[in-house]
Motif scaffolding. Structure first.
Motif, short mmCIF file in Angstrom:
data_model
loop_
_atom_site.label_atom_id
_atom_site.label_comp_id
_atom_site.label_asym_id
_atom_site.label_seq_id
_atom_site.Cartn_x
_atom_site.Cartn_y
_atom_site.Cartn_z
N GLY A 79 0.81 -1.31 -0.05
CA GLY A 79 -0.14 -0.07 -0.14
C GLY A 79 0.90 1.32 -0.17
N ALA A 80 0.32 2.42 -0.53
CA ALA A 80 0.79 3.75 -0.38
C ALA A 80 1.52 4.20 1.03
CB ALA A 80 -0.09 4.75 -0.91
N SER A 81 0.81 3.87 2.22
CA SER A 81 1.49 4.18 3.27
C SER A 81 2.75 3.74 3.63
CB SER A 81 0.24 3.76 4.51
OG SER A 81 0.22 2.34 4.54
N ASN A 82 3.28 2.42 2.99
CA ASN A 82 4.34 2.03 3.46
C ASN A 82 5.73 2.66 2.84
OD1 ASN A 82 3.87 -0.57 4.75
ND2 ASN A 82 2.52 -0.49 2.87
N LEU A 83 6.45 3.17 3.46
CA LEU A 83 8.09 3.97 3.11
C LEU A 83 8.69 2.95 2.24
CD1 LEU A 83 8.37 6.12 6.21
CD2 LEU A 83 6.92 6.69 4.15
N ILE A 84 8.76 1.84 2.86
CA ILE A 84 9.68 0.66 2.38
C ILE A 84 8.80 -0.58 1.69
CG2 ILE A 84 11.80 -0.65 2.98
CD1 ILE A 84 12.16 2.32 3.23
N GLN A 85 9.30 -1.14 0.79
CA GLN A 85 8.60 -2.19 -0.01
C GLN A 85 9.16 -3.58 0.60
OE1 GLN A 85 5.78 -2.17 -1.93
NE2 GLN A 85 5.90 -0.18 -1.29
N VAL A 86 8.39 -4.38 1.27
CA VAL A 86 8.82 -5.68 1.75
C VAL A 86 7.74 -6.90 1.04
CG1 VAL A 86 8.92 -7.07 3.58
CG2 VAL A 86 9.84 -4.77 3.70
N ARG A 87 8.50 -7.55 0.42
CA ARG A 87 7.64 -8.69 -0.17
C ARG A 87 8.55 -10.01 0.11
NH1 ARG A 87 7.10 -4.87 -4.33
NH2 ARG A 87 5.62 -4.06 -4.67
N GLY A 88 7.86 -11.12 0.67
CA GLY A 88 8.49 -12.37 0.84
C GLY A 88 7.74 -13.24 1.36
N ASN A 89 7.98 -14.56 1.48
CA ASN A 89 7.60 -15.68 2.00
C ASN A 89 8.47 -16.15 3.10
OD1 ASN A 89 5.55 -16.12 -0.04
ND2 ASN A 89 7.14 -16.82 -1.58
N LEU A 90 7.50 -16.44 4.10
CA LEU A 90 8.09 -16.89 5.48
C LEU A 90 7.67 -18.40 5.45
CD1 LEU A 90 6.77 -14.04 7.91
CD2 LEU A 90 9.06 -14.26 6.74
#
Length: 294
Positions: free
Chosen positions: A250-261
């Motif tokens: 979303g736009a509220s996030n300053l840093i992009q994080v994407r991953g599978n745990l």
């Protein structure tokens, strides 16, 4: 198509057919929320005649739609019979549809039995998105979410028993200044007892027309710094022990994080630690205060 106000949907529903079933939120009392302030009412169910008109119109342009997403803050509040009737309506226009998703509050699940949920699953309801926000009970109460973490656990286990998958919205920063670690660890304790398919993390952005802004002016709550929010997200990921996907789209996030745990845990933590150690708080804050809309 009948759409009222701003239409919200999770980023991962970008390719779903959006059909308005409700507008507004039945709760409409969370102190931080301003998402439905552009509506002249609190909550409204769309007439079934309008929903059918929209399905008919959409079917002229999109002949094969595997997934439909019912819009509104919490269409899952409708009773089982209404949700079943909606699914049968979808089938008339999209005989080969596969699943139906929507937003839901934890309290929308409460009155439904596991057997009723199984009936809904058989009709395609799956991938329900729930704004649980946090597992920090003190802040759930302060923000007037209308449920506690024990309710999240109890109701999501009902979804699991019915084989309905679900996704969580987590609100980084909701615990407030000085409570980032507490909020993250309490949330991890809750999430680790469940099986959300996706955890979509958003960062709290406070607008002047929110009740939370008034609480800040009264000295009853303090906002986390932008770096503290990043630290909170890192602590959450560090303490999660489940298999899930975590994203900050979303736009509220300053840093992009994407991953599978758990596969990507170390990579995500390393990425966040790099940002924490190298970003400038003032730069991050400038982005936050200039974010006009979520």
């Amino acid at each position: 198509m009948h759409y009222t106000g701003t239409i919200w949907r999770p980023p991962y529903e970008a390719y779903s057919l959006l059909i308005q079933v409700t507008a507004g939120c039945t709760h409409h009392s969370c102190k931080f929320c301003t998402l439905y302030e552009d509506l002249p009412f609190k909550f409204k169910l769309s007439p079934f005649s309008e929903i059918e008109q929209d399905l008919a119109e959409a079917s002229k342009y999109y002949h094969k739609v595997p997934r439909i997403f019912f819009t509104g803050a919490n269409p899952f509040v409708l009773n089982t019979e209404k949700l079943k009737a909606l699914a049968k309506m979808v089938k008339e226009y999209y005989p080969k549809y596969e699943t139906i998703g929507c937003f839901a509050r934890i309290t929308d699940i409460t009155p439904k039995t596991v057997e009723e949920l199984r009936e809904l699953r058989a009709l395609g309801y799956d991938g329900i998105t729930i704004g649980v926000e946090t597992g920090d009970d003190e802040m759930l109460a302060f923000m007037n979410k209308g449920f506690q973490s024990k309710d999240t656990i109890e109701q999501c286990k009902k979804l699991e028993a019915a084989n309905i998958s679900y996704n969580f919205f987590y609100l980084t920063g909701i615990s407030g200044a000085g409570r980032a670690e507490i909020g993250a660890k309490e949330t991890a304790k809750v999430f680790n007892q469940l099986h959300p398919r996706i955890i979509e993390s958003s960062m709290l952005t406070i607008y002047k027309n929110s009740e939370l802004y008034e609480e800040i002016q009264k000295g009853n709550w303090r906002e986390e710094s932008e770096i503290e929010k990043l630290i909170e997200l890192k602590i959450l990921i560090e303490n999660l022990k489940i298999t899930t996907r975590i994203v900050t789209d979303g736009a509220s996030n300053l840093i992009q994080v994407r991953g599978n745990l758990p596969k990507d845990k170390e990579k995500l933590m390393k990425h966040l630690q790099y940002q924490i150690s190298n970003v400038d708080e003032s730069v991050l804050r400038e982005y936050r205060v200039n974010l006009r809309h979520l």
